[in-house]
Each structure stands twice: as structure tokens, then as C-alpha cells.
Write a protein that holds these residues in place. Structure first.
Motif, PDB file in Angstrom:
ATOM      1  N   ASP A  84     -10.561   0.107   9.015  1.00 44.66           N
ATOM      2  CA  ASP A  84      -9.967  -0.147   7.700  1.00 44.66           C
ATOM      3  C   ASP A  84      -8.606  -0.839   7.760  1.00 44.66           C
ATOM      4  N   VAL A  85      -8.198  -1.308   8.932  1.00 44.54           N
ATOM      5  CA  VAL A  85      -6.949  -2.062   9.024  1.00 44.54           C
ATOM      6  C   VAL A  85      -7.202  -3.462   8.459  1.00 44.54           C
ATOM      7  N   PRO A  86      -6.474  -3.886   7.431  1.00 47.80           N
ATOM      8  CA  PRO A  86      -6.732  -5.209   6.848  1.00 47.80           C
ATOM      9  C   PRO A  86      -6.552  -6.329   7.866  1.00 47.80           C
ATOM     10  N   ALA A  87      -7.338  -7.372   7.711  1.00 47.68           N
ATOM     11  CA  ALA A  87      -7.265  -8.523   8.608  1.00 47.68           C
ATOM     12  C   ALA A  87      -5.856  -9.093   8.600  1.00 47.68           C
ATOM     13  N   GLY A  88      -5.333  -9.374   9.794  1.00 48.10           N
ATOM     14  CA  GLY A  88      -4.023 -10.002   9.924  1.00 48.10           C
ATOM     15  C   GLY A  88      -2.870  -9.041  10.102  1.00 48.10           C
ATOM     16  N   VAL A  89      -3.078  -7.744   9.829  1.00 50.95           N
ATOM     17  CA  VAL A  89      -1.979  -6.788   9.985  1.00 50.95           C
ATOM     18  C   VAL A  89      -1.615  -6.642  11.457  1.00 50.95           C
ATOM     19  N   VAL A  90      -2.617  -6.571  12.318  1.00 54.67           N
ATOM     20  CA  VAL A  90      -2.391  -6.542  13.760  1.00 54.67           C
ATOM     21  C   VAL A  90      -3.152  -7.697  14.388  1.00 54.67           C
ATOM     22  N   ARG A 102       0.841  -1.201   0.000  1.00 50.44           N
ATOM     23  CA  ARG A 102       0.000   0.000   0.000  1.00 50.44           C
ATOM     24  C   ARG A 102       0.872   1.245   0.000  1.00 50.44           C
ATOM     25  N   THR A 103       0.324   2.320  -0.518  1.00 48.90           N
ATOM     26  CA  THR A 103       1.086   3.556  -0.502  1.00 48.90           C
ATOM     27  C   THR A 103       1.260   4.030   0.939  1.00 48.90           C
ATOM     28  N   ALA A 104       2.358   4.720   1.180  1.00 46.97           N
ATOM     29  CA  ALA A 104       2.600   5.259   2.514  1.00 46.97           C
ATOM     30  C   ALA A 104       1.487   6.213   2.918  1.00 46.97           C
ATOM     31  N   TYR A 105       0.976   6.963   1.964  1.00 44.04           N
ATOM     32  CA  TYR A 105      -0.109   7.909   2.248  1.00 44.04           C
ATOM     33  C   TYR A 105      -1.353   7.166   2.729  1.00 44.04           C
ATOM     34  N   GLN A 126      -3.478   7.345   6.215  1.00 45.21           N
ATOM     35  CA  GLN A 126      -4.923   7.560   6.312  1.00 45.21           C
ATOM     36  C   GLN A 126      -5.555   6.568   7.286  1.00 45.21           C
ATOM     37  N   ILE A 127      -5.106   5.321   7.226  1.00 44.23           N
ATOM     38  CA  ILE A 127      -5.682   4.292   8.079  1.00 44.23           C
ATOM     39  C   ILE A 127      -5.308   4.524   9.536  1.00 44.23           C
ATOM     40  N   LEU A 128      -4.066   4.929   9.797  1.00 44.93           N
ATOM     41  CA  LEU A 128      -3.695   5.248  11.179  1.00 44.93           C
ATOM     42  C   LEU A 128      -4.515   6.424  11.708  1.00 44.93           C
ATOM     43  N   TYR A 129      -4.755   7.395  10.845  1.00 46.56           N
ATOM     44  CA  TYR A 129      -5.587   8.528  11.262  1.00 46.56           C
ATOM     45  C   TYR A 129      -7.006   8.060  11.555  1.00 46.56           C
ATOM     46  N   ARG A 130      -7.487   7.119  10.766  1.00 43.00           N
ATOM     47  CA  ARG A 130      -8.828   6.569  10.993  1.00 43.00           C
ATOM     48  C   ARG A 130      -8.895   5.843  12.332  1.00 43.00           C
ATOM     49  N   ILE A 131      -7.836   5.119  12.696  1.00 40.92           N
ATOM     50  CA  ILE A 131      -7.805   4.469  14.011  1.00 40.92           C
ATOM     51  C   ILE A 131      -7.939   5.519  15.105  1.00 40.92           C
ATOM     52  N   ALA A 132      -7.215   6.628  14.953  1.00 37.16           N
ATOM     53  CA  ALA A 132      -7.294   7.712  15.931  1.00 37.16           C
ATOM     54  C   ALA A 132      -8.703   8.277  16.013  1.00 37.16           C
ATOM     55  N   GLU A 133      -9.342   8.446  14.876  1.00 39.16           N
ATOM     56  CA  GLU A 133     -10.724   8.951  14.855  1.00 39.16           C
ATOM     57  C   GLU A 133     -11.659   8.022  15.619  1.00 39.16           C
ATOM     58  N   ALA A 145       0.825   8.674  11.955  1.00 42.68           N
ATOM     59  CA  ALA A 145       0.141   8.872  10.678  1.00 42.68           C
ATOM     60  C   ALA A 145       0.828   9.970   9.878  1.00 42.68           C
ATOM     61  N   GLY A 146       1.261  11.018  10.582  1.00 44.90           N
ATOM     62  CA  GLY A 146       1.963  12.107   9.908  1.00 44.90           C
ATOM     63  C   GLY A 146       3.314  11.702   9.362  1.00 44.90           C
ATOM     64  N   TRP A 147       3.973  10.758  10.018  1.00 44.66           N
ATOM     65  CA  TRP A 147       5.293  10.309   9.561  1.00 44.66           C
ATOM     66  C   TRP A 147       5.213   9.276   8.439  1.00 44.66           C
ATOM     67  N   SER A 148       4.043   8.718   8.182  1.00 52.85           N
ATOM     68  CA  SER A 148       3.951   7.551   7.302  1.00 52.85           C
ATOM     69  C   SER A 148       4.486   7.797   5.898  1.00 52.85           C
TER      70      SER A 148
END
Length: 289
Positions: free
Chosen positions: A200-206, A66-69, A73-80, A118-121
Motif C-alpha cells: 500500500d505504499v504509493p508509487a514514487g514514495v520510495v 495523508r493522516t499520520a495514522y 498503518q502502511i508502515l505496519y503493513r510493510i512489516a506484516e 509505525a508507532g511513532w507516526s
């Protein structure tokens, strides 16, 4: 009439985007700081670790591609999502013995930490990559790439902020992971898995397990499909340290230890936490072709 007996919740594990019980069928009681029973947690086994590693390995190619961007976005979504459930996590921490003000501070710091990574990604690649001078007619680039599957011991104290602080840099860099939650205070970890599941974190990533560190140390450090082991214990026993080093040598795992007393400290977050789980790939390209 006798007093009603409360039905204690049994917190499950989080593997491959689902919430299974441990294959062993074992559970242990979780207590607050005054010794009152809060819930039951799964006592995971070696087989649970193996299953989680298979899930992490399966998800790694898609997540790292996946793109770093998009990962940001997904890390920001976790924060939300964590922000919308701030009250629940504050209450859970208070039940384990936190004062209200400290519980709120830990939840808010966890949200801020996710946004930080998320900002560093999509920026750490430029900071830690390079264009290298060479004597021939070539372009020579060095860029960080994710190392693979990382097993993690989450901090025993600060069960939410510590958990977020070790997961976020690992997945920001495109790795997948298997995390053993705080043995004493695991409830926030499984609740956080529910946040991941809706973010939106894909299954198995965490993948998040609960249970005994002593029992799961060997399978988490000796598994031949694990590329790195990350732990933060400031007071690990000498025998455990020896076992970690010996098991890591079996397939040349990265062993990353970052002793941390307080995850609120400014040293508890850094882009270098991302690069600890990166490998540098150098590419040559001829000039003029």
C-alpha cells in the motif's frame, strides 16, 4: 554432458512503483563474501536519479497530506509483508555470507524497526510540537512538517536492516525518498522493493537504485529539486564529504549524517531520526474570532 550453467538473475531498480532496468543498459556482478557470483545488479546513471527524483516529487503532496495514522498503518503493513517473507530474506542474507542466526536476527530486527516507526507516526507531532506563550491575544502553535524529497545512501553493511533504518523515519514523517542501496550487497534492497510494492505504499514514495556511490554522489547531492541528503558512512572520504557539503549549499539542502557502526544498537532508532527531516511551521490564530 557438461554441467548446467545457472542463469543469474538481473535485479532491476524500483522507480515510481515499477521495476525498470537502468536507462544506461549497464549491469555489474554481485558476489558473496567468498567471491562467488550471486546475480547481476543495475549500474544506475544520472538519468535514473533524475527520473527517481521526479517520481518522488510527484508523490510527495499526496503522501504528506495523508493522516499520520494512515502512514503508520502502511508502515505496519510493510512489516506484516516482510514477516511473511522472512524465509526469503534470511536465505538471501545467508547467500551473501551471513551465518543463519545472524541472518534471522537482521530480518526480525528489520520487522521490529518498521513497527517502531509505525508507532511513532501519529505521536512525534505532539512530542516535538508546542503551544507557544505570546504577549498578544493569539494562539501560537509550532508543528513539524515534512521537508520534501530526500536522497539517501543506504549503509554498505547490514544491507536489509540498514536500508529499513534509513527509509522508515524519512517516510514516517511524510517525506518521499530516492535511495541508493548497498553497492556490495544490493540484493536485499530490491527484494525489499517488492515488499513495498505490495504494501500500500504509493508509487514514487520510495525509489530504490543500485550502482556506484562514486558515480551517483554528484547527481544525488546537486539535484535542485532535492531537499535533503541522508548518509550514514562512518568512514567517508574527505573529498566526498567536501563535495556533499558544496553541492548541498547550492539550494540549501539539509545534509544529515549519522555514522553508525551497528544498526542493531539502540542508538540506531529514535524519533529524532524523524525530526531530522521535518521543518517547524508556526501558526498564529487570534483569540475570540
Amino acid at each position: 554432458m557438461p554441467d548446467r550453467v545457472n542463469v543469474l538473475k538481473t535485479y532491476k531498480t524500483y522507480i515510481d512503483g515499477a521495476f525498470p532496468r537502468t536507462e544506461s543498459g549497464r549491469h555489474y556482478k554481485v558476489y558473496d563474501r567468498e567471491g562467488n557470483i550471486l546475480a547481476n545488479a543495475c549500474q544506475c546513471s544520472r538519468k535514473d536519479v533524475r527520473r527517481a527524483v521526479v517520481a518522488a516529487r510527484g508523490s510527495f503532496p499526496g503522501w504528506s497530506d495523508r493522516t499520520a495514522y494512515n502512514r503508520g498503518q502502511i508502515l505496519y503493513r510493510i512489516a506484516e509483508m516482510l514477516e511473511t517473507r522472512k524465509g526469503q530474506f534470511t536465505e538471501e542474507l545467508e547467500r551473501t555470507g551471513y551465518k543463519a542466526k545472524r541472518a534471522v536476527a537482521e530480518v526480525e530486527s528489520s520487522i521490529d524497526r518498521l513497527i517502531y516507526y509505525a508507532g511513532w507516526s501519529d505521536k512525534y507531532q505532539q512530542v516535538f510540537g508546542s503551544i507557544n506563550p505570546v504577549a498578544s491575544s493569539h494562539f501560537n502553535f509550532s508543528l513539524p512538517e515534512p521537508t520534501g524529497v530526500v536522497t539517501i545512501w543506504a549503509p554498505e553493511e547490514q544491507p536489509l536492516l540498514g536500508l529499513v533504518s534509513v527509509i522508515a523515519p524519512v517516510i514516517t514523517g511524510g517525506n518521499s525518498c530516492v535511495v541508493l542501496a548497498s553497492e556490495t550487497y544490493p540484493l536485499s534492497a530490491i527484494s525489499f522493493a517488492e515488499v513495498l510494492n505490495s504494501s500500500d505504499v504509493p508509487a514514487g514514495v520510495v525509489n530504490i537504485l543500485t550502482g556506484s556511490r562514486t558515480e551517483l554522489l554528484d547527481p544525488m547531492t546537486s539535484h535542485m529539486d532535492v531537499n535533503a541528503f541522508f548518509y550514514t558512512n562512518p568512514d567517508i572520504e574527505v573529498q566526498q564529504q567536501k563535495q556533499i557539503d558544496e553541492n548541498g549549499a547550492l539550494n540549501v539542502k539539509r545534509i544529515i549524517r549519522k555514522p553508525m557502526e551497528d544498526w542493531q544498537d539502540k542508538e540506531a532508532k529514535s524519533p529524532y531520526f524523524i525530526t531530522d527531516f521535518q521543518e517547524i511551521k508556526t501558526t498564529w490564530h487570534p483569540v475570540g474570532f
